[in-house]
Design a protein around this motif. Sequence first.
Motif, short mmCIF file in Angstrom:
data_model
loop_
_atom_site.label_atom_id
_atom_site.label_comp_id
_atom_site.label_asym_id
_atom_site.label_seq_id
_atom_site.Cartn_x
_atom_site.Cartn_y
_atom_site.Cartn_z
N ARG A 273 0.83 -1.21 0.00
CA ARG A 273 0.00 0.00 0.00
C ARG A 273 0.87 1.26 0.00
NH1 ARG A 273 -3.74 1.55 -1.23
NH2 ARG A 273 -5.10 2.23 0.44
N ALA A 274 1.96 1.23 0.79
CA ALA A 274 2.86 2.39 0.84
C ALA A 274 3.53 2.63 -0.51
CB ALA A 274 3.92 2.17 1.92
N ALA A 275 3.73 1.56 -1.29
CA ALA A 275 4.35 1.69 -2.61
C ALA A 275 3.37 2.13 -3.67
CB ALA A 275 4.98 0.35 -3.01
N GLY A 276 2.07 2.13 -3.34
CA GLY A 276 1.06 2.58 -4.29
C GLY A 276 0.27 1.47 -4.96
N VAL A 277 0.44 0.23 -4.52
CA VAL A 277 -0.35 -0.87 -5.09
C VAL A 277 -1.79 -0.72 -4.61
CG1 VAL A 277 -0.66 -3.37 -5.15
CG2 VAL A 277 1.65 -2.39 -5.18
N THR A 278 -2.72 -0.84 -5.54
CA THR A 278 -4.14 -0.60 -5.22
C THR A 278 -5.05 -1.78 -5.57
OG1 THR A 278 -4.51 0.44 -7.38
CG2 THR A 278 -3.88 1.89 -5.56
N ALA A 279 -4.47 -2.91 -5.94
CA ALA A 279 -5.29 -4.07 -6.29
C ALA A 279 -4.65 -5.33 -5.71
CB ALA A 279 -5.44 -4.20 -7.80
N PHE A 280 -5.49 -6.17 -5.11
CA PHE A 280 -5.01 -7.33 -4.37
C PHE A 280 -5.86 -8.55 -4.71
CE2 PHE A 280 -3.82 -3.50 -2.24
CZ PHE A 280 -2.54 -3.73 -1.79
N HIS A 281 -5.20 -9.70 -4.81
CA HIS A 281 -5.83 -10.94 -5.27
C HIS A 281 -5.54 -12.03 -4.25
CE1 HIS A 281 -6.62 -14.15 -8.39
NE2 HIS A 281 -5.68 -14.77 -7.72
N ILE A 282 -6.59 -12.66 -3.73
CA ILE A 282 -6.41 -13.71 -2.73
C ILE A 282 -7.17 -14.97 -3.14
CG2 ILE A 282 -5.94 -12.14 -0.82
CD1 ILE A 282 -8.84 -12.57 0.13
N GLY A 283 -6.61 -16.10 -2.72
CA GLY A 283 -7.24 -17.39 -2.98
C GLY A 283 -7.37 -18.18 -1.70
N GLY A 284 -6.28 -18.87 -1.31
CA GLY A 284 -6.29 -19.63 -0.07
C GLY A 284 -6.53 -18.77 1.15
N ALA A 285 -6.10 -17.51 1.09
CA ALA A 285 -6.29 -16.61 2.23
C ALA A 285 -7.75 -16.28 2.49
CB ALA A 285 -5.51 -15.32 2.00
N ALA A 286 -8.62 -16.59 1.53
CA ALA A 286 -10.05 -16.34 1.70
C ALA A 286 -10.78 -17.55 2.26
CB ALA A 286 -10.67 -15.94 0.36
N ARG A 287 -10.03 -18.59 2.62
CA ARG A 287 -10.63 -19.85 3.08
C ARG A 287 -10.09 -20.20 4.45
NH1 ARG A 287 -12.61 -22.41 -1.74
NH2 ARG A 287 -12.26 -20.96 -3.46
N ALA A 288 -10.95 -20.72 5.29
CA ALA A 288 -10.55 -21.00 6.67
C ALA A 288 -9.63 -22.20 6.79
CB ALA A 288 -11.80 -21.21 7.53
N GLY A 289 -9.74 -23.15 5.85
CA GLY A 289 -8.97 -24.39 5.98
C GLY A 289 -8.34 -24.86 4.69
N GLY A 290 -7.89 -23.94 3.85
CA GLY A 290 -7.25 -24.34 2.60
C GLY A 290 -8.26 -24.60 1.50
N TRP A 291 -7.77 -25.15 0.40
CA TRP A 291 -8.59 -25.29 -0.80
C TRP A 291 -9.67 -26.34 -0.69
CZ3 TRP A 291 -8.82 -21.56 -4.08
CH2 TRP A 291 -7.73 -20.69 -4.21
N ASP A 292 -9.62 -27.17 0.36
CA ASP A 292 -10.69 -28.14 0.56
C ASP A 292 -11.90 -27.54 1.26
OD1 ASP A 292 -9.25 -30.18 -0.63
OD2 ASP A 292 -8.30 -30.79 1.25
N THR A 293 -11.82 -26.28 1.63
CA THR A 293 -12.93 -25.60 2.30
C THR A 293 -13.41 -24.43 1.43
OG1 THR A 293 -11.42 -24.14 3.53
CG2 THR A 293 -12.05 -26.22 4.57
N PRO A 294 -14.66 -24.03 1.59
CA PRO A 294 -15.19 -22.94 0.75
C PRO A 294 -14.68 -21.58 1.20
CG PRO A 294 -16.85 -23.66 2.31
CD PRO A 294 -15.71 -24.63 2.45
N VAL A 295 -14.90 -20.59 0.37
CA VAL A 295 -14.58 -19.21 0.73
C VAL A 295 -15.35 -18.83 1.98
CG1 VAL A 295 -14.90 -16.79 0.04
CG2 VAL A 295 -13.96 -18.44 -1.59
N SER A 296 -14.66 -18.15 2.88
CA SER A 296 -15.27 -17.67 4.12
C SER A 296 -15.57 -16.18 3.99
CB SER A 296 -14.31 -17.89 5.30
OG SER A 296 -14.64 -17.09 6.40
N ALA A 297 -16.82 -15.81 4.14
CA ALA A 297 -17.19 -14.40 4.09
C ALA A 297 -16.45 -13.61 5.16
CB ALA A 297 -18.69 -14.23 4.24
N ASP A 298 -16.25 -14.22 6.33
CA ASP A 298 -15.54 -13.53 7.41
C ASP A 298 -14.09 -13.27 7.04
OD1 ASP A 298 -17.77 -13.37 9.01
OD2 ASP A 298 -17.28 -15.17 10.17
N ALA A 299 -13.44 -14.24 6.39
CA ALA A 299 -12.05 -14.05 5.98
C ALA A 299 -11.94 -12.93 4.94
CB ALA A 299 -11.48 -15.35 5.42
N VAL A 300 -12.86 -12.91 4.00
CA VAL A 300 -12.87 -11.85 3.00
C VAL A 300 -13.14 -10.50 3.66
CG1 VAL A 300 -13.97 -10.98 0.89
CG2 VAL A 300 -13.56 -13.44 1.17
N ARG A 301 -14.06 -10.50 4.62
CA ARG A 301 -14.39 -9.27 5.34
C ARG A 301 -13.17 -8.71 6.07
NH1 ARG A 301 -18.56 -11.37 7.57
NH2 ARG A 301 -19.92 -10.92 5.82
#
Length: 243
Positions: free
Chosen positions: A207-235
């Motif tokens: 953010r300090a460098a000026g990046v304004t777009a971010f892409h997440i995959g596993g970080a949006a899931r509570a238990g890795g790719w075997d679990t669905p996207v978590s609204a709380d994690a995205v939030r």
Amino acid sequence: MSRPMLARSTPARPLLEVIALDARDAAAAQDGGADRLELVADMARDGLTPARETFAAVRAAVRVPVRVMLRDTDGFAAGGPRALDALCERARALRAEGAEEFVLGFLDDTGAPDLAAITALLAAVPGCRWTFHRAIDHAADRDGLRKRLDGLPGLDACLTAGSADGVAAGLETLCAEAARAAAGEPGHRPLLMAGGGLTADHVPALRAAGVTAFHIGGAARAGGWDTPVSADAVRAWRALLDA
């Protein structure tokens, strides 16, 4: 006489893109505050083209934009002529289903962008916006790749970790490229989107460098790719980026 107050412009909030595999993922990502989805299949193979029926279900489930992966083989080669023809046919079918945004990117045997394959796919989905994905992190010359892609119709984003080994290894490169984008250098006009092993710890420097777009995959899931996207994690990511 007092002067009129000038309205201050409000900076656009950072873009958060979340990988979705199905309509349940898509709905959770939207509920958590995602701005856009990247729809893929088979993350065991790093994300392949989803079925037309999956796209239709996702499109019916959410209002946010959906970028659809166009990739049917492992690695970053498009495959032979028959494989490319089959991928173009799938792209046309997805476009007919209503897809308007895509994700793609191919390298040739020398590590240069495979412009023949890329332009064939763009011809299959004319007028659509698209992201060049992390093939850039495996290119022989990432700056040369950017310059060769410059001006291709519809290209408006580049998804990159800055390194084939992920954001932790590529953080310095990402920050340098953000500065080059801010300076308007050739090849750096598409939106720089950081992703590929991205963690919350990387965000302050980006953010300090000026990046304004971010892409997440596993970080949006509570238990890795075997679990669905978590609204709380995205939030939580939405709050982090908006802080």
